[in-house]
Design a protein around this motif. Structure first.
Motif, PDB file in Angstrom:
ATOM      1  N   PHE A 163       0.818  -1.218   0.000  1.00  0.00           N
ATOM      2  CA  PHE A 163       0.000   0.000   0.000  1.00  0.00           C
ATOM      3  C   PHE A 163       0.852   1.270   0.000  1.00  0.00           C
ATOM      4  N   GLU A 221       0.438   4.535  -1.902  1.00  0.00           N
ATOM      5  CA  GLU A 221      -0.815   5.275  -1.699  1.00  0.00           C
ATOM      6  C   GLU A 221      -0.802   6.167  -0.461  1.00  0.00           C
ATOM      7  N   PRO A 230      -4.269   6.237   6.054  1.00  0.00           N
ATOM      8  CA  PRO A 230      -5.005   5.572   4.975  1.00  0.00           C
ATOM      9  C   PRO A 230      -6.005   4.585   5.587  1.00  0.00           C
ATOM     10  N   THR A 231      -5.850   4.299   6.863  1.00  0.00           N
ATOM     11  CA  THR A 231      -6.617   3.389   7.706  1.00  0.00           C
ATOM     12  C   THR A 231      -5.916   3.525   9.056  1.00  0.00           C
ATOM     13  N   GLU A 282      -5.096   1.242  11.781  1.00  0.00           N
ATOM     14  CA  GLU A 282      -4.489   0.191  12.604  1.00  0.00           C
ATOM     15  C   GLU A 282      -3.262   0.709  13.365  1.00  0.00           C
ATOM     16  N   ARG A 320      -6.105   7.979   0.598  1.00  0.00           N
ATOM     17  CA  ARG A 320      -5.307   6.989  -0.141  1.00  0.00           C
ATOM     18  C   ARG A 320      -5.023   7.575  -1.505  1.00  0.00           C
ATOM     19  N   HIS A 355     -12.648  -1.178  15.285  1.00  0.00           N
ATOM     20  CA  HIS A 355     -11.470  -1.965  15.684  1.00  0.00           C
ATOM     21  C   HIS A 355     -11.767  -2.558  17.053  1.00  0.00           C
ATOM     22  N   PHE A 366      -7.618  -9.071   3.263  1.00  0.00           N
ATOM     23  CA  PHE A 366      -6.703  -8.084   3.835  1.00  0.00           C
ATOM     24  C   PHE A 366      -5.481  -8.861   4.340  1.00  0.00           C
ATOM     25  N   THR A 368     -16.310  -4.401   4.124  1.00  0.00           N
ATOM     26  CA  THR A 368     -15.561  -5.577   4.598  1.00  0.00           C
ATOM     27  C   THR A 368     -15.572  -5.673   6.114  1.00  0.00           C
ATOM     28  N   HIS A 424     -13.293  -7.859   8.798  1.00  0.00           N
ATOM     29  CA  HIS A 424     -12.137  -8.761   8.907  1.00  0.00           C
ATOM     30  C   HIS A 424     -11.989  -9.343  10.296  1.00  0.00           C
ATOM     31  N   SER A 432     -11.444  -5.912  12.451  1.00  0.00           N
ATOM     32  CA  SER A 432     -11.661  -4.536  11.986  1.00  0.00           C
ATOM     33  C   SER A 432     -12.664  -4.583  10.842  1.00  0.00           C
ATOM     34  N   ALA A 483     -15.251  -1.930   8.044  1.00  0.00           N
ATOM     35  CA  ALA A 483     -15.523  -0.585   7.542  1.00  0.00           C
ATOM     36  C   ALA A 483     -16.535  -0.591   6.399  1.00  0.00           C
TER      37      ALA A 483
END
Ligand code: 87F
Length: 510
Positions: free
Chosen positions: A110, A113, A133-134, A136, A165, A186, A229, A253, A255, A283, A285
């Motif tokens: 990634f 991005e 970009p997320t 975590e 992103r 999360h 992912f 998604t 996960h 996680s 979204a």
């Protein structure tokens, strides 16, 4: 009748006149959905006043007409997750390079991005700062700090925010933008069982967003090892399909991250036995992409088509005055109609603008996708009725003023259901079951969503990708549906000829 009088507009200005001509030639949009889908889509989101293009490529202004949809989805989802004891929070937008590196393995792919802030004013920052970009890497260091003992679990947080992103492929409003809005959940649990259960509970909420609110049919399933992912254990998704382009689109998604991040970020706790244990994490979204999928699925050659449940205006009331008829009486009836509907909890508004003709207003509100239009003209006034016109199928229905609320509610429910039914029928017509490579290629060229028995091997998926590479983009797995058709003993994989282990959806995708 109000409908026929509408053809003789009362008031016109030069600007309005121009558009009126457009309407009468059936040219509210210059591109047709079936002929040039990409141009049609861009034109719809702009002309419906959902989006304004911005002077940075891949960034779009969300105007009130689309923001209202986002808010309605939020008003559904937020209380649902609160019922699940998930709490809202807000973490910073910026990520320090150190923690971002920590997640190196899956950030690697990634990395191009990720956008960075390198300057403040004219001076270079000593250490550049990444824009999330997320989250975590933003959140998990604090999960590590906050989770100490089993009583700190589960930890279930969500945030509503923007992420960035820096996409390089073809930006599309809502569908692929460089900044977008989403919620990211999360969560951390003591056991895998709790995590597994939550993955599916959240996925069900995502299904409801699409099917109950946006009237878009989706397929729930599990992503392949290649499409999951990379940082997680397994990925589930809801997958939608756009018949016009023959492309699948990942709708949202959920996960199960397993213990990968717990290892990386040292998210440990002391269990009941006093032993050190690692948490299990999830996680999940959904983003403003939901809105784009809805536009693509329901829109038509007159513009946007909004499902009533997400329309900020469900009913637009338009006066249709005629010559020396009782104009004031008509306007009063319009106001009374809006009031009655509003009091009954229906989102209604009137369009009293005197610089546009009724015909122009019809086109305008059709372009904006309002599910129901109510016209009130002299004859309606005399008969104590209103005329309702459906956006989804153009049907005209006269309603006695006394029955207004009951009948309009029925119509809105019916429109919501009809949009879903029609979308599902069109989607289902695009599903093709195949058993061999030749059938697969043929179906792909016919823009189908393909359901095929598969051996579930990564090399085979890579091979299918390579063999279908081309201008239109390669085919990949969309998901293996939870709802699996029967797989008779001895069924072979369509691509490798090895024993098939599951049915999987394949296709080109966004
Ligand atoms: C882009 C740049 C850096 C996606 C990225 O799906 C990192 C990433 O980790 C990245 N694009 N992803 C995967 C996001 C996974 C996960 N995050 C929380 C979700 C749901 C919400």
């Amino acid at each position: 009748m109000a409908g026929s009088e509408a053809k003789k507009p009362v008031a016109k200005q030069s600007g309005a006149k121009k558009k009126e001509v457009k309407k009468e030639t059936g040219l509210g949009l210059t591109h047709r959905k079936a002929e040039n889908f990409g141009e049609w889509y861009s034109e719809v989101v702009v002309n419906a006043e959902m989006i304004e293009y911005y002077d940075i490529s891949g960034c779009y202004i969300l105007r009130p007409w689309s923001m209202a949809i986002w808010e309605i989805l939020q008003e559904f989802f937020d209380p649902e997750i609160k019922k699940m004891k998930i709490k809202n929070c807000y973490f910073p937008l910026f990520v320090s390079p150190g923690v971002l590196q920590k997640e190196k393995d899956h950030v690697e792919g990634f990395a191009p991005e990720v956008a960075w802030v390198t300057k403040s004013g004219e001076s270079e920052l000593e250490i550049p700062i990444a824009i999330r970009p997320t989250s975590e890497t933003v959140m998990y260091p604090y999960y590590s700090k906050w989770i100490r003992g089993h009583r700190d679990l589960p930890l279930k947080l969500n945030q509503w925010c923007n992420v960035v992103r820096w996409e390089f492929s073809n930006p599309t409003p809502f569908i692929r933008s460089r900044e977008f809005l989403w919620q990211e959940g999360h969560t951390a649990f003591a056991t895998k069982e709790e995590a597994d259960a939550e993955v599916l509970d959240i996925l069900e909420l995502y299904r409801r967003i699409y099917e109950e609110y946006l009237a878009v049919p989706v397929i729930k399933g599990k992503k392949s090892e290649m499409e999951k992912f990379a940082g997680g254990l397994y990925t589930t998704s809801v997958e939608a399909f756009v018949p016009n382009t023959g492309r699948g689109i990942q709708g949202a998604t959920s996960h199960c991250l397993g213990q990968n991040f717990a290892k990386m970020f040292e998210i440990n706790y002391e269990n009941e036995k006093g032993e050190k244990a690692m948490v299990w994490q999830n996680s999940w979204a959904y983003s403003t992409r939901t809105i784009g999928v809805m536009v693509m699925v329901h829109g038509d050659d007159k513009g946007l088509v909004l499902p009533p449940k997400v329309a900020s205006v469900q009913v637009i009331v338009i006066p249709v005055p005629y010559k020396d008829a009782d104009t004031q009486g008509i306007f009063d009836a319009c106001s009374a109609t809006v009031n009655t509907l509003s009091e009954a909890g229906i989102r209604a508004d009137s369009d009293f603008r005197d610089n546009y003709s009724p015909g122009w207003k019809y086109s305008h509100w059709e372009m904006k996708g309002v599910p129901l239009r109510i016209e009130i003209g002299p004859k309606d006034l005399a008969n104590k009725q209103v005329r309702a016109v459906r956006r989804d199928n153009g049907a005209k229905i006269d309603i006695a003023s006394d029955d207004l609320v009951v009948e309009i509610k029925k119509l809105l429910d019916n429109i919501q259901q009809n949009l879903f039914d029609v979308a599902k029928q069109k989607r289902d017509e695009c599903i093709q079951v195949v058993h061999s490579w030749d059938e697969f290629v043929k179906a792909l060229n016919q823009r189908k969503m393909i359901l095929a028995p598969w051996c579930d091997e990564e090399e085979v998926e890579a091979d299918v990708k390579a063999r279908t590479k081309g201008e239109m983009g390669a085919a990949k797995t969309l998901c293996s549906p939870f709802d699996q058709p029967e797989l008779p003993e001895g069924t072979k994989c369509f691509a490798s000829g090895k024993p098939a282990t599951k049915w999987t959806y394949w296709g080109r995708s966004y």
